[in-house]
Design a protein around this motif. Structure first.
Motif, short mmCIF file in Angstrom:
data_model
loop_
_atom_site.label_atom_id
_atom_site.label_comp_id
_atom_site.label_asym_id
_atom_site.label_seq_id
_atom_site.Cartn_x
_atom_site.Cartn_y
_atom_site.Cartn_z
N ARG A 26 0.22 -1.46 -0.24
CA ARG A 26 0.40 -0.42 -0.11
C ARG A 26 0.83 1.53 -0.02
O ARG A 26 1.41 1.16 0.64
N THR A 27 0.64 2.25 -0.69
CA THR A 27 1.31 3.38 -0.76
C THR A 27 0.11 4.42 0.15
O THR A 27 -1.11 4.43 0.08
N GLY A 28 1.18 5.62 0.29
CA GLY A 28 0.16 7.14 1.32
C GLY A 28 1.64 8.10 0.87
O GLY A 28 2.44 8.07 0.01
N GLN A 29 0.37 9.50 1.40
CA GLN A 29 1.48 10.27 1.12
C GLN A 29 2.85 11.05 2.12
O GLN A 29 3.65 11.16 1.90
N SER A 30 2.57 9.47 3.06
CA SER A 30 3.58 10.26 3.91
C SER A 30 3.96 7.99 4.22
O SER A 30 3.30 7.14 4.09
N GLY A 31 5.50 7.88 4.95
CA GLY A 31 5.41 6.43 5.68
C GLY A 31 4.74 6.31 6.41
O GLY A 31 3.99 5.07 6.46
N ALA A 32 4.27 7.24 7.80
CA ALA A 32 2.69 6.49 8.62
C ALA A 32 1.55 6.40 7.94
O ALA A 32 0.50 4.95 8.04
N ALA A 33 1.55 7.45 6.42
CA ALA A 33 0.10 6.78 6.22
C ALA A 33 -0.43 5.50 4.95
O ALA A 33 -0.63 4.89 4.98
N ALA A 34 1.52 5.48 4.32
CA ALA A 34 1.53 3.84 3.50
C ALA A 34 1.22 3.02 4.85
O ALA A 34 0.80 1.62 4.70
N GLU A 35 2.10 3.35 6.11
CA GLU A 35 1.96 1.87 7.83
C GLU A 35 0.59 1.76 7.45
O GLU A 35 -0.60 0.29 7.86
N LEU A 36 -0.69 2.58 8.01
CA LEU A 36 -1.69 3.18 8.54
C LEU A 36 -2.50 2.12 7.00
O LEU A 36 -3.67 1.01 7.25
N ALA A 37 -2.34 2.56 5.72
CA ALA A 37 -3.15 2.04 4.58
C ALA A 37 -2.49 0.09 5.01
O ALA A 37 -3.72 -0.25 4.02
N LEU A 38 -1.77 -0.31 4.94
CA LEU A 38 -1.07 -1.51 5.26
C LEU A 38 -1.64 -2.09 5.94
O LEU A 38 -2.41 -3.34 5.71
N LYS A 39 -2.04 -1.95 6.98
CA LYS A 39 -2.49 -2.25 8.09
C LYS A 39 -4.13 -2.16 7.22
O LYS A 39 -4.63 -3.68 8.01
N ALA A 40 -4.41 -1.06 7.52
CA ALA A 40 -6.42 -1.34 7.41
C ALA A 40 -6.44 -2.81 5.90
O ALA A 40 -7.05 -3.39 6.11
N ALA A 41 -5.26 -2.48 4.71
CA ALA A 41 -5.48 -3.85 4.23
C ALA A 41 -5.52 -5.20 4.23
O ALA A 41 -5.86 -6.18 3.91
N LEU A 42 -4.27 -5.16 5.09
CA LEU A 42 -4.29 -6.72 5.76
C LEU A 42 -5.57 -7.17 7.14
O LEU A 42 -6.01 -8.29 6.88
N ARG A 43 -6.12 -6.17 8.02
CA ARG A 43 -7.37 -6.72 8.77
C ARG A 43 -8.81 -6.35 8.22
O ARG A 43 -8.84 -7.42 7.72
N ASP A 44 -8.66 -5.73 6.29
CA ASP A 44 -10.25 -6.25 5.78
C ASP A 44 -8.98 -7.06 4.48
O ASP A 44 -10.65 -6.97 4.16
N ARG A 45 -8.20 -7.83 4.46
CA ARG A 45 -8.34 -8.96 3.48
C ARG A 45 -9.13 -9.79 3.89
O ARG A 45 -9.33 -10.36 5.00
N SER A 46 -9.64 -10.32 2.16
CA SER A 46 -10.49 -11.54 2.65
C SER A 46 -10.10 -12.96 2.97
O SER A 46 -8.69 -13.53 2.58
#
Length: 190
Positions: free
Chosen positions: A7-27
């Motif tokens: 996952r990518t984001g505007q900053s490293g922290a945003a990318a990390e949050l997006a990655l955590k959300a993707a892992l949480r919501d992943r099928s």
């Protein structure tokens, strides 16, 4: 099977949050891939109803209860929430459906619909698709005070007298049977 997730984001922290959300919501495919977070509520309901039917065959559940669950699923849940993904279910969506069923069809229909939803969501929890049963937080279903009451001592005699005056009622002989046995209408012979 291992899959890379990025996952990518505007900053490293945003990318990390997006990655955590993707892992949480992943099928999360479980139990031979029968159910995952991307499955529809309709698919979840059909899987739960199949489990309920299996319980009937094993003698663990009444056939009439299973019929009632099928009816409420078909009538209310499938059309009300069926197109949603399991991951899209929220307490407020479930609560809204139960309230709508209560307002349109009454307390008994709402309670059975809530039971169906609870069973379905419980199955999703057992499959580890959801973390908790959201139906636990759905509002309580309050019923109006019942007007049902026991008959006073002279009322059964009066009822029998009136029914014995009717030939059809005498032929059926159900009143004496039900008064003597204490059975309710739905519990008597058919």
């Amino acid at each position: 099977m291992v899959r890379d997730v990025e996952r990518t984001g505007q900053s490293g922290a945003a990318a990390e949050l997006a990655l955590k959300a993707a892992l949480r919501d992943r099928s999360q495919a479980t139990r031979d891939g029968e159910l995952e977070s991307e499955s529809t509520v309709r698919q979840l309901g059909e899987l739960w109803l199949a489990e309920t039917d299996r319980a009937v065959r094993l003698g663990k559940r009444s056939p009439s209860t299973a019929q009632q669950y099928n009816y409420r699923f078909d009538r209310h849940v499938r059309d009300g929430l069926g197109a949603l993904r399991v991951r899209e279910l929220t307490v407020s969506r479930l609560d809204r459906l139960v309230v709508e069923v209560h307002d349109r069809f009454g307390t008994a229909a709402a309670k059975t619909t809530r039971t169906v939803l609870s069973g379905m969501i419980g199955l999703a929890v057992r499959y580890e698709v959801l973390e908790r049963n959201l139906v636990r937080d759905v509002g309580r279903i309050e019923s109006a005070t019942s007007s049902a009451r026991a008959l006073a001592i002279d009322e059964p005699r009066d009822l029998r007298r009136k029914l014995r005056a009717d030939k059809r009622c005498r032929d059926w002989d159900l009143v004496d049977f039900m008064l003597a046995s204490g059975l309710r209408i739905g519990e008597g012979p058919r």
